[in-house]
Motif scaffolding. Structure first.
Motif, short mmCIF file in Angstrom:
data_model
loop_
_atom_site.label_atom_id
_atom_site.label_comp_id
_atom_site.label_asym_id
_atom_site.label_seq_id
_atom_site.Cartn_x
_atom_site.Cartn_y
_atom_site.Cartn_z
N THR A 137 0.87 -1.19 -0.34
CA THR A 137 -0.22 -0.06 0.41
C THR A 137 0.35 1.12 -0.06
O THR A 137 2.16 1.73 0.53
CB THR A 137 -0.92 -0.15 1.31
OG1 THR A 137 -1.57 -1.18 1.03
CG2 THR A 137 -1.90 1.89 1.77
N TRP A 138 0.87 2.34 -0.64
CA TRP A 138 1.40 3.11 -0.67
C TRP A 138 -0.16 4.63 -0.52
O TRP A 138 -1.11 4.48 -0.50
CB TRP A 138 2.15 3.57 -1.93
CG TRP A 138 2.79 2.66 -2.89
CD1 TRP A 138 3.72 3.19 -2.58
CD2 TRP A 138 2.58 1.46 -3.33
NE1 TRP A 138 4.84 2.42 -2.95
CE2 TRP A 138 3.83 1.47 -4.01
CE3 TRP A 138 2.07 0.64 -3.73
CZ2 TRP A 138 4.11 0.27 -3.99
CZ3 TRP A 138 1.99 -0.33 -4.42
CH2 TRP A 138 2.89 -0.53 -4.93
N LEU A 139 0.62 5.78 0.35
CA LEU A 139 -0.40 6.54 0.96
C LEU A 139 0.16 8.14 -0.23
O LEU A 139 1.28 7.84 -0.38
CB LEU A 139 0.29 7.31 2.00
CG LEU A 139 -1.15 8.08 2.36
CD1 LEU A 139 -2.31 7.12 2.76
CD2 LEU A 139 -0.49 8.66 4.61
N ARG A 140 -0.94 8.48 -0.71
CA ARG A 140 -0.88 9.50 -1.58
C ARG A 140 -1.17 10.60 -0.60
O ARG A 140 -1.90 11.13 -0.27
CB ARG A 140 -1.40 9.90 -2.69
CG ARG A 140 -1.50 11.35 -3.82
CD ARG A 140 -1.72 10.68 -5.53
NE ARG A 140 -1.78 12.26 -6.41
CZ ARG A 140 -2.20 12.00 -7.26
NH1 ARG A 140 -1.99 11.10 -8.13
NH2 ARG A 140 -2.15 13.71 -7.65
N LEU A 141 -0.77 11.95 -0.34
CA LEU A 141 -0.90 13.37 -0.07
C LEU A 141 -1.20 13.80 -1.38
O LEU A 141 -0.11 14.61 -1.76
CB LEU A 141 0.02 13.85 0.94
CG LEU A 141 0.81 12.26 1.98
CD1 LEU A 141 1.31 12.85 2.91
CD2 LEU A 141 -0.70 11.77 2.70
N ASP A 142 -2.02 14.54 -1.38
CA ASP A 142 -2.35 16.09 -2.16
C ASP A 142 -2.32 17.33 -1.22
O ASP A 142 -3.50 17.00 -0.10
CB ASP A 142 -3.21 15.81 -3.04
CG ASP A 142 -2.84 14.88 -4.24
OD1 ASP A 142 -2.63 15.43 -5.34
OD2 ASP A 142 -2.99 13.66 -3.95
N PRO A 143 -1.50 18.30 -1.32
CA PRO A 143 -1.66 19.93 -0.84
C PRO A 143 -3.42 19.74 -0.90
O PRO A 143 -3.66 19.76 -1.68
CB PRO A 143 -0.77 20.54 -1.43
CG PRO A 143 0.15 19.87 -2.92
CD PRO A 143 -0.89 18.62 -2.92
N ARG A 144 -3.64 20.30 0.65
CA ARG A 144 -5.14 21.47 0.25
C ARG A 144 -4.80 22.78 0.04
O ARG A 144 -6.07 23.14 -0.51
CB ARG A 144 -5.56 21.20 1.88
CG ARG A 144 -5.38 19.94 2.40
CD ARG A 144 -6.46 19.84 4.14
NE ARG A 144 -6.25 19.04 4.51
CZ ARG A 144 -7.48 17.65 4.69
NH1 ARG A 144 -8.43 18.47 4.11
NH2 ARG A 144 -7.72 16.39 5.25
N LEU A 145 -4.40 23.23 -0.47
CA LEU A 145 -4.20 24.61 -0.35
C LEU A 145 -2.97 24.21 -1.18
O LEU A 145 -1.60 24.75 -1.06
CB LEU A 145 -3.44 25.76 0.32
CG LEU A 145 -4.12 26.01 1.44
CD1 LEU A 145 -3.87 26.37 2.50
CD2 LEU A 145 -5.68 25.86 1.46
N ILE A 146 -2.99 25.15 -2.68
CA ILE A 146 -2.21 25.14 -4.05
C ILE A 146 -2.32 26.60 -4.54
O ILE A 146 -3.46 27.06 -4.84
CB ILE A 146 -3.08 23.93 -5.12
CG1 ILE A 146 -2.81 22.83 -4.66
CG2 ILE A 146 -2.36 24.37 -6.20
CD1 ILE A 146 -3.75 21.98 -5.70
#
Length: 260
Positions: free
Chosen positions: A251-260
């Protein structure tokens, strides 16, 4: 034969089988690598050339050459918005992602962190072989202040891949994550290494939540029928070539910014 001896023999047989499988994977990878001239033929990293040597990826080399190694992660990385043109690799092994990201032309520069002296040597060889040394910045161990080696403008447009064999939980605290909040982060999770795995995962998610949205990736299926290089291999060998030798479903966790 007593129960303890039977149990011991079964354990030895299981270990022996595991060792034999890994040896066979390495042999198949070496054979296919020779046939394919150590060059990736498929996928976004196609035309990347490996040197004959390796540090970490010997058993996985065949899958890399076919473009199916960690295919879910690779496809997700390639799907990020074009704004993200910097690649940062923590636990870079032999440089598959560090150099492949540059080969793909989606990324203009790459920062590579690898704790092993041998690993860094192989990464440098592969970068030189692909004429990309001028775009690759190579460092040793990724410590808590690794981001200080990277200009802020690059951090805010970076994809970060973290594969550091369980050290992700000690590295990624809230302070570190606050400095990476402009990046998209992929983390290979090794929570099962620890008895308090649920606690470690909960802490990581809590520290990341103020800055990132979450999604998860897991290993899925592979279509091996499309590769002419594998047509003459027995079924068992084709699937060994596709295998990544995991001890459990990854399993991999992808983190995407909340503020871009």
């Amino acid at each position: 034969m007593g129960f303890r001896k039977i149990f011991s023999k079964l354990l030895m047989d299981e270990r022996g089988i595991s060792i034999a499988i890994d040896k066979k994977r390495k042999l198949l990878s070496r054979e296919l690598s020779m046939r394919m001239k150590h060059t990736i033929k498929y996928g976004p990293f196609s035309n990347m050339v490996f040197c004959n040597d390796y540090w970490w990826g010997g058993s996985d080399r065949a899958a890399m050459l076919l473009g199916i190694y960690e295919e879910e992660v690779l496809n997700s990385i390639m799907s990020v918005p074009n704004k993200y043109d910097v690649f940062i690799d923590l636990g870079a092994a032999d440089g598959y992602y560090s150099i492949g990201s540059l080969i793909s032309k989606k990324f203009r520069t790459s920062y590579s962190f690898e704790i092993s002296d041998k690993g860094r040597e192989i990464i440098q060889k592969n970068a030189t072989l692909n004429k990309l040394s001028h775009k690759l910045h190579l460092f040793g161990e990724a410590t808590k202040d690794f981001y200080k080696n990277i200009p802020k403008k690059d951090l805010n447009r970076a994809v970060i891949l973290i594969d550091i064999e369980g050290a992700e939980f000690s590295l990624l605290d809230r302070e570190v994550l606050s400095h990476l909040k402009g990046s998209i982060i992929f983390i290979e999770l090794h929570d099962w290494f620890f008895r308090d795995s649920e606690k470690k995962m909960a802490q990581l998610m809590s520290d990341a939540k103020p800055f990132f949205k979450f999604s998860k990736l897991t290993t899925t299926s592979r279509d091996l029928s499309k590769f002419p290089e594998l047509l003459d291999y027995p079924d068992s060998e084709r699937w060994l070539i596709a295998s990544e030798g995991r001890s459990k479903l990854m399993t991999w966790l992808r983190l995407d910014p909340r503020l871009i």
